[in-house]
Design an enzyme around this catalytic site. Structure first.
Site, PDB file in Angstrom:
ATOM      1  N   GLU A   1     -13.512  -2.423  14.602  1.00  0.00           N
ATOM      2  CA  GLU A   1     -13.773  -3.842  14.348  1.00  0.00           C
ATOM      3  C   GLU A   1     -13.041  -4.629  15.430  1.00  0.00           C
ATOM      4  O   GLU A   1     -11.811  -4.685  15.441  1.00  0.00           O
ATOM      5  CB  GLU A   1     -13.245  -4.251  12.968  1.00  0.00           C
ATOM      6  CG  GLU A   1     -13.506  -5.719  12.679  1.00  0.00           C
ATOM      7  CD  GLU A   1     -12.498  -6.365  11.739  1.00  0.00           C
ATOM      8  OE1 GLU A   1     -12.863  -7.333  11.066  1.00  0.00           O
ATOM      9  OE2 GLU A   1     -11.330  -5.908  11.678  1.00  0.00           O
TER      10      GLU A   1
ATOM     11  N   ASP B   1     -10.039  -0.940  11.241  1.00  0.00           N
ATOM     12  CA  ASP B   1      -9.791  -2.352  10.947  1.00  0.00           C
ATOM     13  C   ASP B   1      -8.961  -3.000  12.064  1.00  0.00           C
ATOM     14  O   ASP B   1      -8.007  -2.396  12.567  1.00  0.00           O
ATOM     15  CB  ASP B   1      -9.013  -2.416   9.622  1.00  0.00           C
ATOM     16  CG  ASP B   1      -8.876  -3.815   9.074  1.00  0.00           C
ATOM     17  OD1 ASP B   1      -9.911  -4.452   8.847  1.00  0.00           O
ATOM     18  OD2 ASP B   1      -7.731  -4.262   8.852  1.00  0.00           O
TER      19      ASP B   1
HETATM   20  C1  GLC Z   1     -10.408  -7.096   8.782  1.00  0.00           C
HETATM   21  C2  GLC Z   1     -11.098  -6.938   7.462  1.00  0.00           C
HETATM   22  C3  GLC Z   1     -10.734  -8.111   6.613  1.00  0.00           C
HETATM   23  C4  GLC Z   1      -9.241  -8.130   6.412  1.00  0.00           C
HETATM   24  C5  GLC Z   1      -8.510  -8.120   7.740  1.00  0.00           C
HETATM   25  C6  GLC Z   1      -7.065  -7.764   7.561  1.00  0.00           C
HETATM   26  O1  GLC Z   1     -10.856  -8.194   9.506  1.00  0.00           O
HETATM   27  O2  GLC Z   1     -12.472  -6.801   7.652  1.00  0.00           O
HETATM   28  O3  GLC Z   1     -11.387  -8.102   5.384  1.00  0.00           O
HETATM   29  O4  GLC Z   1      -8.863  -9.272   5.704  1.00  0.00           O
HETATM   30  O5  GLC Z   1      -9.036  -7.145   8.598  1.00  0.00           O
HETATM   31  O6  GLC Z   1      -6.951  -6.417   7.199  1.00  0.00           O
END
Ligand code: GLC
Length: 552
Positions: A270, A210
């Site tokens: 991500e 994440d």
């Molecule tokens: C990422 C997740 C999202 C979350 C954010 C903070 O972007 O995909 O859902 O709100 O991180 O953890």
């Protein structure tokens, strides 16, 4: 490696299937539906967080990284899930949330109770405020969810507070309840090495990382200056310290034996970016095996935009290291998003709300066509639960029912992401359309996010009975993809004119994708057979908003 052309299905566990009838999806519910995922034909599932959490941000506020939220099940349920999934040849990927934890995490609670400057605080970013009484945040960083990225605390010892009774501030790039870890403190990498080992020991095949672009900050915490494009480099994005960290994680992954299958463990970061070149350092050969490329989410519904999006991602690596995706739990559903002609932005959901019912059929048709583009591209692809049902974004959610912190922190200006997180309809009828499998006492509770009255016609039951349904399109595509020698890693060759609304590419041996983004039917390129189409193909012509897989 298995992940180079894997089709991975993203599960948002609270919204997938609810085995105990409390209105919240859980691990036993998911476990009972593994047969559905095997029939769909996916290679792996990625589970968004299922850890103990106050649920201020859908579980991305983790209070214990090595446990299961009791609402979702037990560790035995998790182990059973991994084992049963392996029986179906499905691997399990879990979410690692290293940028921040929950304010309910014991280490943050200890930091709150500790004195300023103490070792407990040094795991996070606690700083004195600016201004004569420290009443201004330490810098001007915004929270991604709106408002300031800093919250002021009341000091437990009573000594450090200013005249207004408040003390130091702590940093949270997301919600107040999500304090950021300071990765320069050696406790933090050590903690996460343990967490990674814990889940790899339990047999997971990979990790989704994440906010992989954000976890290191410039140690001076400088103010942001000038223009602030949303995802461009900044004191808290794309820092060079990330690469050595990811190399160290790669070494851990590579040190693990295969998880019940041939092939190594993987991790996928991500990483949000403004320009795709920003992904380059993340594709360092010794770093994370994969990062998402969000090109198909950012592209508008035009042949030239799709072509440019695909080209720029392929230039980086091919799709094997940067898997393709058309949606996830953070963006508006493709079946609604493609009602607009342009790519996803933070304004998309508001624009969909303003659109009312216009264009609904167009969006649904385009999402089916986009699925055939997605699944024909070289490399790996991710499908977000419900995409295979063509679920639309749910725009009619009452303010009282909304859960997303982005809605609250922007005073309702951004409706947030609840509309793509509504539970899955499994049956045509009944409370929650079969989302809750068993009833307790008076019957299943209402689902944690309200399901629209017409959800039954998107249900699995309804779509299995309709040979032209979106679910059957996905099943056929995944079946063909598994068996077709051209549909793995590799490359593609553009076919036909670069102008106009028809997008065509060839893959060897003997495969052509054609997608019509134009307003009029377009003649198909020369081919032997139509293998699959997202809509009716007659007289060798592809209707607008339709895609076809052809054999050459
Ligand atoms: C990422 C997740 C999202 C979350 C954010 C903070 O972007 O995909 O859902 O709100 O991180 O953890």
């Amino acid at each position: 490696m298995w992940w180079e052309d894997a089709v991975v299905y993203e599960v948002y566990p609270r919204s997938f299937a609810d085995a105990d009838g409390d209105g919240v999806g859980d691990l036993p519910g998911l476990r009972s539906r593994l047969g559905y995922l095997a029939d769909l034909g996916v290679d792996a599932i990625w589970l968004t967080p299922f850890y103990p959490s106050p649920l201020a941000d859908g579980g991305y506020d983790v209070s214990d990284y090595c446990a299961i939220d009791p609402l979702l099940g037990t560790m035995a349920d998790f182990d059973g899930l991994v084992k049963d999934a392996a029986g179906y040849q499905i691997r399990v990927i879990v979410d690692l949330v290293p940028n921040h934890c929950s304010s309910a995490n014991p280490l943050f609670r200890a930091a709150l109770g500790a004195v300023p400057g103490g070792p407990e605080r040094a795991r996070f970013f606690f700083r004195d405020g600016r201004g004569p009484h420290g009443e201004q945040p330490p810098n001007n960083w915004p929270s991604q969810f709106g408002g300031s990225a800093w919250t002021r605390v009341t000091e437990a010892d009573g000594r450090h507070q200013g005249p207004d009774g408040a003390g130091q501030w702590y940093l949270h790039l997301f919600d107040t309840s999500q304090p950021d870890w300071d990765w320069r403190n050696p406790d933090v990498p050590a903690l996460f090495e343990d967490v990674i080992g814990f889940w790899l020991d339990r047999g997971v095949a990979g990790l989704r990382v994440d906010v992989a672009h954000g976890i290191f900050k410039d140690p001076d915490l400088p103010d942001l200056a000038g223009r602030r494009p949303l995802n461009a480099p900044s004191p808290y994005r794309h820092r060079p310290e990330l690469q050595p960290l990811y190399r160290s994680w790669r070494a851990i992954l590579d040190s693990y034996p295969a998880a019940g299958f041939p092939g190594a463990r993987t991790a996928i970061g991500e990483v949000w970016y403004d320009v795709p070149e920003t992904l380059t350092p993340y594709l360092d050969p010794g770093g994370l095996p994969q990062v998402f490329n969000f090109q198909l989410i950012l592209a508008g519904w035009r042949a030239d935009e799709f072509r440019a999006a695909i080209d720029s991602a392929l230039m980086l690596t091919g799709g094997s290291r940067a898997p393709w995706v058309i949606g996830n739990h953070d963006v508006a559903r493709p079946a609604s998003r493609y009602r607009l002609d342009d790519g996803f932005t933070p304004q998309t959901v508001s624009r969909l709300i303003a659109l009312g019912d216009q264009n609904a059929g167009t969006g649904a048709r385009r999402a089916r066509a986009a699925a055939l583009v997605l699944l024909a591209l070289p490399g790996s692809a991710y499908i977000y639960q419900g995409e295979e049902l063509g679920l639309p974004e749910v725009t009619a959610i009452a303010d009282e029912a909304r859960q997303d912190p982005r809605f609250f922190r922007t005073g309702g200006e951004y409706p947030g992401r609840d509309g793509c997180r509504v539970p899955i309809p499994w049956s045509r009828t009944g409370t929650g359309f079969g989302f809750s499998l068993t009833s307790q006492g008076a019957g299943p509770a209402t689902p944690w996010l309200p399901m629209p009255a017409e959800w039954g016609r998107y249900s699995v039951e309804y779509q299995l009975a309709d040979e032209h349904s979106t679910l059957n399109l996905y099943r056929a595509a995944l079946r063909l993809r598994r068996g077709h020698p051209a549909l793995g890693p590799g490359g593609l060759r553009w076919v036909g004119p670069r102008e106009g609304g028809l997008l065509c590419f060839a893959r060897e041996p003997g495969f052509i994708l054609a997608a019509n983004f134009g307003q009029a039917p377009a003649p198909l390129p020369a081919h032997r057979e139509v293998l699959l189409a997202s809509g009716p193909v007659t007289g060798g012509r592809l209707p607008p908003d339709t895609a076809a897989w052809l054999s050459a």
